[in-house]
Design a protein around this motif. Structure first.
Motif, PDB file in Angstrom:
ATOM      1  N   GLY A  84      17.080   4.729  49.533  1.00  0.00           N
ATOM      2  CA  GLY A  84      16.011   5.333  50.311  1.00  0.00           C
ATOM      3  C   GLY A  84      15.939   6.827  50.071  1.00  0.00           C
ATOM      4  O   GLY A  84      16.220   7.316  48.986  1.00  0.00           O
ATOM      5  N   LEU A  85      15.587   7.560  51.111  1.00  0.00           N
ATOM      6  CA  LEU A  85      15.440   9.011  50.990  1.00  0.00           C
ATOM      7  C   LEU A  85      16.661   9.775  51.468  1.00  0.00           C
ATOM      8  O   LEU A  85      16.851  10.929  51.076  1.00  0.00           O
ATOM      9  N   ASN A  86      17.495   9.159  52.298  1.00  0.00           N
ATOM     10  CA  ASN A  86      18.520   9.973  52.959  1.00  0.00           C
ATOM     11  C   ASN A  86      19.759   9.201  53.386  1.00  0.00           C
ATOM     12  O   ASN A  86      20.476   9.640  54.292  1.00  0.00           O
ATOM     13  N   SER A  87      20.048   8.057  52.754  1.00  0.00           N
ATOM     14  CA  SER A  87      21.243   7.284  53.090  1.00  0.00           C
ATOM     15  C   SER A  87      22.189   7.279  51.896  1.00  0.00           C
ATOM     16  O   SER A  87      21.785   6.960  50.774  1.00  0.00           O
ATOM     17  N   TYR A  88      23.462   7.608  52.144  1.00  0.00           N
ATOM     18  CA  TYR A  88      24.445   7.761  51.084  1.00  0.00           C
ATOM     19  C   TYR A  88      25.590   6.764  51.278  1.00  0.00           C
ATOM     20  O   TYR A  88      25.982   6.465  52.397  1.00  0.00           O
ATOM     21  N   TYR A  89      26.131   6.281  50.150  1.00  0.00           N
ATOM     22  CA  TYR A  89      27.125   5.219  50.182  1.00  0.00           C
ATOM     23  C   TYR A  89      28.310   5.567  49.277  1.00  0.00           C
ATOM     24  O   TYR A  89      28.140   6.153  48.213  1.00  0.00           O
ATOM     25  N   SER A  90      29.493   5.157  49.711  1.00  0.00           N
ATOM     26  CA  SER A  90      30.661   5.257  48.840  1.00  0.00           C
ATOM     27  C   SER A  90      30.671   4.068  47.890  1.00  0.00           C
ATOM     28  O   SER A  90      30.059   3.030  48.155  1.00  0.00           O
ATOM     29  N   LEU A  91      31.384   4.208  46.766  1.00  0.00           N
ATOM     30  CA  LEU A  91      31.441   3.157  45.757  1.00  0.00           C
ATOM     31  C   LEU A  91      32.844   2.559  45.720  1.00  0.00           C
ATOM     32  O   LEU A  91      33.827   3.279  45.560  1.00  0.00           O
ATOM     33  N   ASN A  92      32.933   1.248  45.876  1.00  0.00           N
ATOM     34  CA  ASN A  92      34.208   0.543  45.815  1.00  0.00           C
ATOM     35  C   ASN A  92      34.139  -0.562  44.770  1.00  0.00           C
ATOM     36  O   ASN A  92      33.224  -1.395  44.800  1.00  0.00           O
ATOM     37  N   LYS A  93      35.101  -0.543  43.842  1.00  0.00           N
ATOM     38  CA  LYS A  93      35.125  -1.582  42.815  1.00  0.00           C
ATOM     39  C   LYS A  93      35.569  -2.903  43.433  1.00  0.00           C
ATOM     40  O   LYS A  93      36.577  -2.950  44.144  1.00  0.00           O
ATOM     41  N   ILE A  94      34.818  -3.969  43.169  1.00  0.00           N
ATOM     42  CA  ILE A  94      35.139  -5.276  43.731  1.00  0.00           C
ATOM     43  C   ILE A  94      35.906  -6.131  42.722  1.00  0.00           C
ATOM     44  O   ILE A  94      36.956  -6.687  43.029  1.00  0.00           O
ATOM     45  N   GLU A  95      35.385  -6.227  41.511  1.00  0.00           N
ATOM     46  CA  GLU A  95      36.016  -7.036  40.472  1.00  0.00           C
ATOM     47  C   GLU A  95      35.740  -6.411  39.113  1.00  0.00           C
ATOM     48  O   GLU A  95      34.862  -5.563  38.981  1.00  0.00           O
ATOM     49  N   LYS A  96      36.486  -6.874  38.109  1.00  0.00           N
ATOM     50  CA  LYS A  96      36.205  -6.512  36.726  1.00  0.00           C
ATOM     51  C   LYS A  96      36.328  -7.765  35.880  1.00  0.00           C
ATOM     52  O   LYS A  96      37.289  -8.524  36.018  1.00  0.00           O
ATOM     53  N   HIS A  97      35.348  -7.995  34.999  1.00  0.00           N
ATOM     54  CA  HIS A  97      35.338  -9.174  34.149  1.00  0.00           C
ATOM     55  C   HIS A  97      35.264  -8.745  32.683  1.00  0.00           C
ATOM     56  O   HIS A  97      34.860  -7.627  32.373  1.00  0.00           O
ATOM     57  N   PRO A  98      35.616  -9.631  31.757  1.00  0.00           N
ATOM     58  CA  PRO A  98      35.589  -9.265  30.334  1.00  0.00           C
ATOM     59  C   PRO A  98      34.177  -9.174  29.792  1.00  0.00           C
ATOM     60  O   PRO A  98      33.221  -9.691  30.391  1.00  0.00           O
TER      61      PRO A  98
END
Length: 208
Positions: free
Chosen positions: A184-198
């Motif tokens: 949106g215009l003004n909502s901020y989020y942290s980033l968390n890694k969930i999984e990693k695949h080949p």
């Protein structure tokens, strides 16, 4: 809840902006730094930076319709071809957010929003010192999007500056960079890694 095209068109402008800017999901939050040939710096927050290719290393971003009151980023890029893309971290997300104000061209958002200019040798555009993940870009092409008057600005990466700890198994761990996302215009989020695949090859796709 279901919105038809007619419902969307009837929303007030700000509500429509917030909703439609959010439907694509969380996007990267970046500050783009630029400078004109008179030495006046500019800094603006963008949520539209996209990967366009790895060889050559191309990134794009969307500029809004160009009018006299705004468009300093694009004008500066047209003047000297160099600009920077800087990840935003939680420590200065508020400062970064307020660079979205429509300041006059003679006001630097670096100074007004209390962020620091940083330079590397033989590169004119300012980086954001507070950011630990910075990209130096050279302008290559601009594509007009006729439907709404915006511009896709395409550049090639010339400098990539990031923490050593962000490289894990020949990949970038965005959680380790502490970069944030925006919706949106003004909502901020942290980033968390969930999984990693080949890397996917047809003969290695599992049965689901």
């Amino acid at each position: 809840m279901i919105y038809t095209k007619e419902h969307i068109e009837q929303l007030n402008r700000i509500t429509r902006l917030k909703i439609i800017n959010s439907v694509s999901g969380i996007k990267p939050a970046n500050l783009i730094g630029s400078i004109n040939n008179n030495g006046q710096t500019n800094l603006a927050i963008f949520s539209s930076v996209i990967h366009l290719g790895s060889d050559p290393a191309l990134l794009g971003f969307i500029c809004r319709p160009q009018i006299s009151e705004v468009g300093h980023t694009y004008n500066n890029i047209q003047e000297n071809s160099q600009y920077t893309i800087n990840h935003i971290h939680p420590e200065f997300v508020k400062n970064a957010h307020y660079t979205s104000a429509k300041f006059d061209g003679d006001i630097s958002e670096f100074e007004r929003c209390n962020l620091s200019e940083e330079y590397v040798k033989d590169f004119k555009a300012p980086f954001v010192k507070e950011s630990s993940f910075k990209i130096g870009m050279r302008f290559k092409e601009a594509l007009d999007i006729k439907l709404n008057g915006t511009i896709l600005v395409i550049g090639e990466i010339e400098h990539l500056i990031l923490p050593d700890t962000a490289i894990v198994d020949e990949d970038i761990d965005l959680e380790a960079t502490n970069s944030i996302g925006i919706s949106g215009l003004n909502s901020y989020y942290s980033l968390n890694k969930i999984e990693k695949h080949p890397y996917v090859r047809v003969n290695e796709v599992p049965e689901f």
